[in-house]
Design a protein around this motif. Structure first.
Motif, PDB file in Angstrom:
ATOM      1  N   HIS B  48       0.660  -1.194  -0.027  1.00  0.00           N
ATOM      2  CA  HIS B  48      -0.320   0.017  -0.074  1.00  0.00           C
ATOM      3  C   HIS B  48       0.798   1.062  -0.017  1.00  0.00           C
ATOM      4  O   HIS B  48       0.687   1.940  -0.613  1.00  0.00           O
ATOM      5  CB  HIS B  48      -0.738   0.072   1.253  1.00  0.00           C
ATOM      6  CG  HIS B  48      -1.559   1.319   1.468  1.00  0.00           C
ATOM      7  ND1 HIS B  48      -1.160   2.173   2.514  1.00  0.00           N
ATOM      8  CD2 HIS B  48      -2.367   1.921   0.774  1.00  0.00           C
ATOM      9  CE1 HIS B  48      -1.987   3.325   2.616  1.00  0.00           C
ATOM     10  NE2 HIS B  48      -2.884   3.062   1.492  1.00  0.00           N
ATOM     11  N   VAL B  85       0.484  -6.325  -4.185  1.00  0.00           N
ATOM     12  CA  VAL B  85      -0.270  -5.515  -3.378  1.00  0.00           C
ATOM     13  C   VAL B  85      -0.221  -4.122  -3.856  1.00  0.00           C
ATOM     14  O   VAL B  85      -1.097  -3.372  -4.086  1.00  0.00           O
ATOM     15  CB  VAL B  85       0.024  -5.797  -2.149  1.00  0.00           C
ATOM     16  CG1 VAL B  85      -0.800  -4.403  -1.101  1.00  0.00           C
ATOM     17  CG2 VAL B  85       0.087  -7.012  -1.359  1.00  0.00           C
ATOM     18  N   ARG B  88      -2.294  -3.583  -6.832  1.00  0.00           N
ATOM     19  CA  ARG B  88      -3.738  -3.435  -6.439  1.00  0.00           C
ATOM     20  C   ARG B  88      -4.043  -2.006  -5.979  1.00  0.00           C
ATOM     21  O   ARG B  88      -5.033  -1.533  -6.307  1.00  0.00           O
ATOM     22  CB  ARG B  88      -3.809  -4.672  -5.605  1.00  0.00           C
ATOM     23  CG  ARG B  88      -5.123  -5.362  -5.505  1.00  0.00           C
ATOM     24  CD  ARG B  88      -5.345  -6.167  -4.218  1.00  0.00           C
ATOM     25  NE  ARG B  88      -5.707  -5.363  -3.051  1.00  0.00           N
ATOM     26  CZ  ARG B  88      -5.062  -5.353  -1.703  1.00  0.00           C
ATOM     27  NH1 ARG B  88      -4.240  -6.247  -1.609  1.00  0.00           N
ATOM     28  NH2 ARG B  88      -5.453  -4.624  -0.832  1.00  0.00           N
ATOM     29  N   HIS B  89      -3.180  -1.427  -5.169  1.00  0.00           N
ATOM     30  CA  HIS B  89      -3.645  -0.232  -4.766  1.00  0.00           C
ATOM     31  C   HIS B  89      -3.279   0.658  -5.601  1.00  0.00           C
ATOM     32  O   HIS B  89      -4.189   1.814  -5.890  1.00  0.00           O
ATOM     33  CB  HIS B  89      -2.431  -0.079  -3.703  1.00  0.00           C
ATOM     34  CG  HIS B  89      -3.112  -0.568  -2.304  1.00  0.00           C
ATOM     35  ND1 HIS B  89      -4.227  -0.256  -1.429  1.00  0.00           N
ATOM     36  CD2 HIS B  89      -2.685  -1.585  -1.555  1.00  0.00           C
ATOM     37  CE1 HIS B  89      -4.470  -0.920  -0.800  1.00  0.00           C
ATOM     38  NE2 HIS B  89      -3.275  -1.875  -0.691  1.00  0.00           N
ATOM     39  N   ARG B  91      -4.295   0.236  -8.850  1.00  0.00           N
ATOM     40  CA  ARG B  91      -5.364   0.110  -9.392  1.00  0.00           C
ATOM     41  C   ARG B  91      -6.498   1.156  -8.596  1.00  0.00           C
ATOM     42  O   ARG B  91      -7.470   1.875  -9.322  1.00  0.00           O
ATOM     43  CB  ARG B  91      -5.967  -1.208  -9.619  1.00  0.00           C
ATOM     44  CG  ARG B  91      -7.177  -1.519 -10.319  1.00  0.00           C
ATOM     45  CD  ARG B  91      -6.928  -1.440 -11.811  1.00  0.00           C
ATOM     46  NE  ARG B  91      -8.016  -1.665 -12.746  1.00  0.00           N
ATOM     47  CZ  ARG B  91      -8.653  -0.673 -13.350  1.00  0.00           C
ATOM     48  NH1 ARG B  91      -8.159   0.656 -13.196  1.00  0.00           N
ATOM     49  NH2 ARG B  91      -9.764  -0.818 -14.060  1.00  0.00           N
ATOM     50  N   ILE B  92      -6.682   0.833  -7.482  1.00  0.00           N
ATOM     51  CA  ILE B  92      -7.507   1.731  -6.646  1.00  0.00           C
ATOM     52  C   ILE B  92      -7.347   3.192  -6.791  1.00  0.00           C
ATOM     53  O   ILE B  92      -7.942   3.904  -6.588  1.00  0.00           O
ATOM     54  CB  ILE B  92      -7.406   1.412  -5.013  1.00  0.00           C
ATOM     55  CG1 ILE B  92      -8.023  -0.050  -4.931  1.00  0.00           C
ATOM     56  CG2 ILE B  92      -8.371   2.286  -4.283  1.00  0.00           C
ATOM     57  CD1 ILE B  92      -7.972  -0.797  -3.481  1.00  0.00           C
ATOM     58  N   GLN B 116      -6.286 -11.746  -5.520  1.00  0.00           N
ATOM     59  CA  GLN B 116      -7.053 -10.195  -5.426  1.00  0.00           C
ATOM     60  C   GLN B 116      -6.680  -9.381  -6.841  1.00  0.00           C
ATOM     61  O   GLN B 116      -7.686  -8.865  -6.874  1.00  0.00           O
ATOM     62  CB  GLN B 116      -6.123  -9.820  -4.145  1.00  0.00           C
ATOM     63  CG  GLN B 116      -6.363 -10.596  -2.891  1.00  0.00           C
ATOM     64  CD  GLN B 116      -5.733 -10.355  -1.624  1.00  0.00           C
ATOM     65  OE1 GLN B 116      -4.818  -9.297  -1.832  1.00  0.00           O
ATOM     66  NE2 GLN B 116      -5.687 -11.150  -0.978  1.00  0.00           N
ATOM     67  N   MET B 120      -9.550  -7.733  -9.538  1.00  0.00           N
ATOM     68  CA  MET B 120      -9.527  -6.154  -9.741  1.00  0.00           C
ATOM     69  C   MET B 120      -9.351  -5.976 -10.992  1.00  0.00           C
ATOM     70  O   MET B 120      -9.261  -4.893 -11.462  1.00  0.00           O
ATOM     71  CB  MET B 120      -8.197  -5.655  -8.920  1.00  0.00           C
ATOM     72  CG  MET B 120      -8.457  -5.677  -7.232  1.00  0.00           C
ATOM     73  SD  MET B 120      -9.342  -4.693  -6.658  1.00  0.00           S
ATOM     74  CE  MET B 120      -8.587  -2.946  -6.910  1.00  0.00           C
TER      75      MET B 120
END
Lengths: 283, 246
Positions: B48, B85, B88-89, B91-92, B116, B120
């Motif tokens: 993150h 990870v 993924r963040h 992407r957010i 995960q 996504m």
């Protein structure tokens, strides 16, 4: 040019998930015409059209379930992000220099389930942010996740009180605010001891209460007129229906981990978080 | 510990310590065994924070290409999972990451991270083109999450040695997670890849001491006791930030 397209995953063997996502084309009225899914409509504009959804208890439970089963998140991961959001919202609302007591003391009351776990993570981050949390954790689940969170807090020199002060005045004197991490969205039915006494005490304190996800003791959908009246509510993932009865000054959204597909499935209509912030102030 | 000081120049600080590979390994072992942090928990915190650092170094609005594409190259171990990870963040945060993860870890702990990302809708490439121009054209930057400090830099196996050879030639910026892959974690790099940004996890490693690019430190979770034990002399993280720009 196959090469370029290959690199963004089209035309090259990708995982089935990726292929499904990339083969969909959506039309975006704002940008005109048909576009590839990566170039989505600006979320900001779309979400302003629909209000944020307030979840019922069953819905909230289903979403939680899906995050752990279908999306394969682990409880530690999401709890860490949730606790960090709570601590961040608390810092935004009650910055260190706004606290009235000599020490930046905070009482964190943790319940017997995941809401309590969120509280433990929150306490740890509050310590890192320069606050002085003390924790009350009377009923501890016999699971490594929670046991480890306790050790992490102990190793940060965060004291665990052996019992909750029974007099509201004692709490008012010693702490700047109380973090209510007792019950979350799974709460149902009667409140057992020691929590009924704890809640009775918390109903009498005058220092602000910050509730994690649901003001403890409230019906998750209908709220509670004579329950706790927190000053700050931090809704996690999405607000629950109880939040519509919230009368406090500050409502934040936290838990910035919801995959787009899940958001769409449940039509959460989450407003966009600013930049890389892990919290969003709703009111 | 009360972080009330706002002026870092007002108090004399011991210099930040750059740790050796062995010290880092010992510290991490302690974090897991004595301090009872979980591996997935730490990887989530690191991943993150890496994404936040990347967003700070390369804000959405400043990217050269029309689409905010980012290539994330993940190795087989912890460093790779941090990359997953991070993707993924990203992407957010509305970037468009694409992952290249040629050798997947068999551990379920790391496999969860893959699922995960797939869920996504983050695409996974099946191969990395060797034509450097294709990479330069398709992406704004490359995240190097291939090898961590524990890797044997003298014996980089395929497919990573070829990947690193390709990365040495690209023109777009590289952001390395923890240590530039292929570098000796204990010595400054000589002919390895040349990242523009380095994101040290928890503590900076020795090889970062002479790093000339942008250097971030992430991993704001270290208990004060362990900081003192290893005499880390970490600077203060500002406000509620999860990163420090060194």
């Amino acid at each position: 040019m196959l090469g370029l397209r290959a690199l963004v995953g089209i035309g090259v063997l990708v995982t089935s998930q990726g292929a499904r996502a990339l083969s969909k084309k959506t039309s975006c009225p704002l940008l005109g015409g048909s576009i590839t899914p990566h170039l989505e409509c600006p979320r900001r504009l779309l979400s302003m059209a629909q209000p944020i959804k307030y979840l019922g208890q069953e819905e909230a439970q289903r979403i939680d379930e899906e995050l752990f089963t279908e999306y394969q998140f682990s409880v530690d991961q999401l709890m860490e992000l949730a606790g960090l959001s709570c601590a961040t919202a608390i810092v935004r609302t009650y910055p260190l220099d706004s606290l009235v007591k000599r020490k930046p003391s905070v009482l964190v009351v943790c319940g017997p389930g995941n809401n309590g776990g969120d509280g433990l993570v929150c306490a740890r981050h509050l310590k890192l942010f320069g606050y002085e949390p003390s924790i009350i954790y009377p009923k501890r689940p016999n699971k490594p996740l929670f046991q480890n969170l306790v050790v992490q807090c102990e190793k940060m020199d965060i004291p665990f009180l052996s019992e909750m002060p029974s007099e509201a005045e004692v709490i008012d004197e010693a702490y700047n605010l109380v973090v209510d991490a007792i019950f979350g969205f799974s709460f149902q039915g009667a409140v057992r001891e020691p929590f009924s006494s704890i809640l009775a005490t918390l109903r009498k304190i005058t220092v602000p209460i910050a509730s994690v996800d649901i003001p403890s003791g409230w019906d998750v959908e209908k709220g509670s007129p004579d329950g706790l009246q927190p000053d700050l509510l931090i809704s996690l993932t999405a607000p629950k229906k109880a939040a519509t009865h919230f009368r406090g000054r500050y409502h934040f959204l936290g838990g910035r981990f919801v995959p787009a597909a899940l958001e769409k499935k449940y039509q959460l209509n989450l407003p966009p978080y600013p930049g890389t912030d892990c919290v969003l102030q709703l009111t | 510990m009360n972080h009330s000081s706002n002026d870092p120049d007002s108090e004399p600080n011991e210099p930040l310590r750059y740790l050796s590979k062995d010290e880092v390994a010992a510290l991490e072992t302690e974090l897991l065994s004595d301090y009872r942090f979980g591996q997935q928990q730490l990887i989530e915190i690191w991943g993150h924070a890496c994404a936040v650092a990347i967003a700070k170094a390369f804000p959405l609005g400043t990217l050269a290409k029309k689409q905010p594409t980012v290539l994330v190259v993940c190795g087989p171990d912890q460093n790779g999972s941090v990359g997953l990870v991070c993707a993924r963040h990203l992407r957010i945060f509305e970037y468009e990451p694409t992952i290249f993860y040629p050798k997947r870890s068999p551990q379920s702990l790391h496999q969860d991270f893959t699922v995960q990302c797939e869920k996504m809708d983050i695409p996974f490439l099946s191969y990395l083109p060797t034509e450097v121009q294709l990479i330069n054209d398709a992406y704004n930057l490359v995240i190097d999450a291939i090898l961590g400090p524990e890797a044997d830099y003298t014996d980089v196996k395929e497919p990573y040695s070829s990947i690193l050879a390709t990365l040495k030639q690209i023109k777009i910026p590289i952001v390395s997670v923890d240590v530039p892959s292929g570098w000796n974690a204990d010595e400054p790099g000589t002919d390895g890849i040349n990242p523009e940004v380095l994101i040290s996890l928890t503590v900076p490693k020795r090889c970062a001491a002479s790093f000339l690019g942008k250097h971030f430190l992430v991993g704001r979770f270290l208990p004060y006791d362990i900081q003192k034990k290893y005499e880390l002399n970490l600077p203060e993280y500002p406000g509620t930030d999860c990163l420090i720009q060194l």
